[in-house]
Each structure stands twice: as C-alpha cells, then as structure tokens.
Design a protein around this motif. Sequence first.
Motif, PDB file in Angstrom:
ATOM      1  N   VAL A   1      46.319  -5.745  -6.243  1.00  0.00           N
ATOM      2  CA  VAL A   1      47.746  -5.949  -6.481  1.00  0.00           C
ATOM      3  C   VAL A   1      48.406  -4.604  -6.740  1.00  0.00           C
ATOM      4  CG1 VAL A   1      47.624  -8.321  -7.345  1.00  0.00           C
ATOM      5  CG2 VAL A   1      47.355  -6.413  -8.940  1.00  0.00           C
ATOM      6  N   GLU A   2      49.676  -4.532  -6.382  1.00  0.00           N
ATOM      7  CA  GLU A   2      50.498  -3.379  -6.727  1.00  0.00           C
ATOM      8  C   GLU A   2      51.248  -3.755  -7.985  1.00  0.00           C
ATOM      9  OE1 GLU A   2      52.836  -0.695  -3.710  1.00  0.00           O
ATOM     10  OE2 GLU A   2      52.483  -2.677  -2.847  1.00  0.00           O
ATOM     11  N   VAL A   3      51.173  -2.910  -8.984  1.00  0.00           N
ATOM     12  CA  VAL A   3      51.865  -3.171 -10.243  1.00  0.00           C
ATOM     13  C   VAL A   3      52.980  -2.140 -10.372  1.00  0.00           C
ATOM     14  CG1 VAL A   3      51.638  -3.371 -12.747  1.00  0.00           C
ATOM     15  CG2 VAL A   3      49.754  -4.084 -11.258  1.00  0.00           C
ATOM     16  N   VAL A   4      54.199  -2.624 -10.571  1.00  0.00           N
ATOM     17  CA  VAL A   4      55.369  -1.766 -10.748  1.00  0.00           C
ATOM     18  C   VAL A   4      55.690  -1.777 -12.237  1.00  0.00           C
ATOM     19  CG1 VAL A   4      57.773  -1.375 -10.079  1.00  0.00           C
ATOM     20  CG2 VAL A   4      56.188  -2.440  -8.452  1.00  0.00           C
ATOM     21  N   PHE A   5      55.782  -0.595 -12.825  1.00  0.00           N
ATOM     22  CA  PHE A   5      55.995  -0.540 -14.272  1.00  0.00           C
ATOM     23  C   PHE A   5      56.995   0.549 -14.627  1.00  0.00           C
ATOM     24  CE2 PHE A   5      52.272   1.874 -13.061  1.00  0.00           C
ATOM     25  CZ  PHE A   5      52.400   3.083 -13.721  1.00  0.00           C
ATOM     26  N   LEU A   6      57.409   0.552 -15.871  1.00  0.00           N
ATOM     27  CA  LEU A   6      58.428   1.477 -16.358  1.00  0.00           C
ATOM     28  C   LEU A   6      57.801   2.515 -17.285  1.00  0.00           C
ATOM     29  CD1 LEU A   6      61.530   1.951 -16.406  1.00  0.00           C
ATOM     30  CD2 LEU A   6      61.568   0.572 -18.482  1.00  0.00           C
ATOM     31  N   PHE A   7      58.088   3.795 -17.029  1.00  0.00           N
ATOM     32  CA  PHE A   7      57.677   4.858 -17.949  1.00  0.00           C
ATOM     33  C   PHE A   7      58.672   4.844 -19.109  1.00  0.00           C
ATOM     34  CE2 PHE A   7      55.994   6.714 -13.900  1.00  0.00           C
ATOM     35  CZ  PHE A   7      54.657   6.765 -14.262  1.00  0.00           C
ATOM     36  N   HIS A   8      58.524   3.883 -19.981  1.00  0.00           N
ATOM     37  CA  HIS A   8      59.509   3.633 -21.026  1.00  0.00           C
ATOM     38  C   HIS A   8      59.566   4.696 -22.121  1.00  0.00           C
ATOM     39  CE1 HIS A   8      55.833   2.117 -22.763  1.00  0.00           C
ATOM     40  NE2 HIS A   8      56.433   1.867 -23.912  1.00  0.00           N
ATOM     41  N   LEU A   9      58.553   5.514 -22.234  1.00  0.00           N
ATOM     42  CA  LEU A   9      58.565   6.549 -23.265  1.00  0.00           C
ATOM     43  C   LEU A   9      58.991   7.915 -22.737  1.00  0.00           C
ATOM     44  CD1 LEU A   9      55.345   5.608 -25.274  1.00  0.00           C
ATOM     45  CD2 LEU A   9      57.722   4.970 -25.719  1.00  0.00           C
TER      46      LEU A   9
ATOM     47  N   GLU B   1      48.966  -4.143   5.754  1.00  0.00           N
ATOM     48  CA  GLU B   1      50.087  -3.833   6.640  1.00  0.00           C
ATOM     49  C   GLU B   1      51.171  -2.991   5.959  1.00  0.00           C
ATOM     50  OE1 GLU B   1      47.764  -7.090   8.232  1.00  0.00           O
ATOM     51  OE2 GLU B   1      48.650  -6.779   6.256  1.00  0.00           O
ATOM     52  N   PHE B   2      51.175  -2.957   4.635  1.00  0.00           N
ATOM     53  CA  PHE B   2      52.141  -2.134   3.917  1.00  0.00           C
ATOM     54  C   PHE B   2      51.548  -0.782   3.508  1.00  0.00           C
ATOM     55  CE2 PHE B   2      54.032  -6.323   3.390  1.00  0.00           C
ATOM     56  CZ  PHE B   2      55.340  -6.040   3.737  1.00  0.00           C
ATOM     57  N   ALA B   3      50.271  -0.576   3.805  1.00  0.00           N
ATOM     58  CA  ALA B   3      49.631   0.704   3.500  1.00  0.00           C
ATOM     59  C   ALA B   3      50.002   1.723   4.573  1.00  0.00           C
ATOM     60  CB  ALA B   3      48.112   0.509   3.439  1.00  0.00           C
ATOM     61  N   ALA B   4      49.586   2.945   4.354  1.00  0.00           N
ATOM     62  CA  ALA B   4      49.883   4.006   5.321  1.00  0.00           C
ATOM     63  C   ALA B   4      49.273   3.664   6.675  1.00  0.00           C
ATOM     64  CB  ALA B   4      49.315   5.328   4.817  1.00  0.00           C
ATOM     65  N   ARG B   5      50.019   3.940   7.723  1.00  0.00           N
ATOM     66  CA  ARG B   5      49.532   3.737   9.086  1.00  0.00           C
ATOM     67  C   ARG B   5      49.196   5.104   9.666  1.00  0.00           C
ATOM     68  NH1 ARG B   5      53.533   0.604   7.846  1.00  0.00           N
ATOM     69  NH2 ARG B   5      55.202   1.777   8.812  1.00  0.00           N
ATOM     70  N   GLY B   6      48.050   5.195  10.289  1.00  0.00           N
ATOM     71  CA  GLY B   6      47.640   6.476  10.853  1.00  0.00           C
ATOM     72  C   GLY B   6      47.050   7.390   9.805  1.00  0.00           C
ATOM     73  N   ASP B   7      46.821   8.630  10.216  1.00  0.00           N
ATOM     74  CA  ASP B   7      46.247   9.625   9.306  1.00  0.00           C
ATOM     75  C   ASP B   7      47.229   9.976   8.198  1.00  0.00           C
ATOM     76  OD1 ASP B   7      43.963   9.732  10.848  1.00  0.00           O
ATOM     77  OD2 ASP B   7      44.658  11.440  12.028  1.00  0.00           O
ATOM     78  N   THR B   8      46.700  10.283   7.045  1.00  0.00           N
ATOM     79  CA  THR B   8      47.534  10.730   5.927  1.00  0.00           C
ATOM     80  C   THR B   8      47.200  12.183   5.620  1.00  0.00           C
ATOM     81  OG1 THR B   8      45.948  10.000   4.262  1.00  0.00           O
ATOM     82  CG2 THR B   8      47.640   8.411   4.931  1.00  0.00           C
ATOM     83  N   ARG B   9      48.104  12.853   4.945  1.00  0.00           N
ATOM     84  CA  ARG B   9      47.860  14.236   4.526  1.00  0.00           C
ATOM     85  C   ARG B   9      48.458  14.426   3.132  1.00  0.00           C
ATOM     86  NH1 ARG B   9      52.213  14.506   7.906  1.00  0.00           N
ATOM     87  NH2 ARG B   9      54.023  15.587   7.095  1.00  0.00           N
ATOM     88  N   GLN B  10      47.917  15.384   2.424  1.00  0.00           N
ATOM     89  CA  GLN B  10      48.448  15.755   1.119  1.00  0.00           C
ATOM     90  C   GLN B  10      48.070  17.196   0.848  1.00  0.00           C
ATOM     91  OE1 GLN B  10      46.623  12.731  -1.318  1.00  0.00           O
ATOM     92  NE2 GLN B  10      44.942  14.049  -1.905  1.00  0.00           N
ATOM     93  N   PRO B  11      48.838  17.890   0.006  1.00  0.00           N
ATOM     94  CA  PRO B  11      48.557  19.297  -0.278  1.00  0.00           C
ATOM     95  C   PRO B  11      47.263  19.466  -1.076  1.00  0.00           C
ATOM     96  CG  PRO B  11      50.602  18.567  -1.338  1.00  0.00           C
ATOM     97  CD  PRO B  11      50.043  17.400  -0.617  1.00  0.00           C
ATOM     98  N   GLU B  12      46.697  20.654  -1.008  1.00  0.00           N
ATOM     99  CA  GLU B  12      45.442  20.943  -1.705  1.00  0.00           C
ATOM    100  C   GLU B  12      45.561  20.764  -3.217  1.00  0.00           C
ATOM    101  OE1 GLU B  12      43.479  24.603  -0.662  1.00  0.00           O
ATOM    102  OE2 GLU B  12      43.934  24.309   1.463  1.00  0.00           O
ATOM    103  N   TRP B  13      46.722  21.098  -3.797  1.00  0.00           N
ATOM    104  CA  TRP B  13      46.858  20.972  -5.245  1.00  0.00           C
ATOM    105  C   TRP B  13      46.705  19.521  -5.687  1.00  0.00           C
ATOM    106  CZ3 TRP B  13      50.627  17.949  -7.401  1.00  0.00           C
ATOM    107  CH2 TRP B  13      51.752  17.668  -6.636  1.00  0.00           C
ATOM    108  N   VAL B  14      47.067  18.568  -4.815  1.00  0.00           N
ATOM    109  CA  VAL B  14      46.908  17.149  -5.153  1.00  0.00           C
ATOM    110  C   VAL B  14      45.424  16.792  -5.175  1.00  0.00           C
ATOM    111  CG1 VAL B  14      47.393  14.780  -4.429  1.00  0.00           C
ATOM    112  CG2 VAL B  14      49.169  16.527  -4.233  1.00  0.00           C
TER     113      VAL B  14
END
Length: 147
Positions: A31-39, A112-125
């Motif tokens: 499940v995807e949980v959507v929450f609030l950074f309340h602090l 079907e709502f996930a990334a389609r195709g290859d993904t990329r992200q920077p090295e720092w991540v």
Amino acid sequence: MYRAALNAGLILTLCNLPRNASLGLAAVSHVEVVFLFHLARESEIATGSRHPRHRLDWPKVGIFAQRGKNRPNRIGVAICRLLSVENLFRERAGLNAIDGTPVLDIKPYMREFAARGDTRQPEWVDELMGGYWENCRIVLPAGLFEC
C-alpha cells in the motif's frame, strides 16, 4: 547515516470510516501511505534549493528534487508491504515516520502506477539511501505493515 525508524508507529485516524472501507485491500501486497509531516516547523520549510541533509559534499538541489520533510506542503508518501488488513483503521502502521504522524490516505499499490521504463537517480541519493531500509521489519500488535 540516516535509517528508517525501526519502531515508528502511526495512529490511523481516517474519520469514522466504516469497516468495509478496506474491503478487497487484502488482495494487494503493498500500500501507498500518504501522511503529514506535522512537526515540520514553519520556519524550516524549504521552498528553494539546499544541500540534502545539510551535507555540503552533496549538490544543492531544489526541494522537489529531494524527499525531505521540510516541504512546502508537508506531505510524505511511503510504500509499505501489507501484512494484514485486520483492524486497519484502529491499529498502527510501521513507516519511516514518527509516532503520532497523521495518515491522510491509504492507496493500494499497483504496478501500473509505478515507474515505466528505466529509472535514474543521482549518486548522492544512492549514498543517502544505502542501507536506509536495512532490517526494517515492523511487527506491531496487529502486524499491519512492513517496510
């Protein structure tokens, strides 16, 4: 290194929903949980760019290019493994959030709502997330979620 909180719990308060609101949810694995950074403090909200985790060795990037808590809308999302739907709206969920964090919504995770195709992200991540979820298995009274 920052890691997910292993014993964090969330109180699910979704305003008097009937028990059948979770009907059929047990058929999904996550499940995807959507929450609030309340602090998150108003004075710390980032609207421009900054160094993630205040690490000067990582590049300065805009707030929408990182997943920090001090976002303009204070909304966070996490994908968790669903272990049980029993008592979904009265029990607790284990997430990378602190105890008492308000949950805004729960959605079934669908490929079907996930990334389609290859993904990329920077090295720092890669460096930031290395080991982040290591040993993250939350078992709470109802055994509701596992990260």
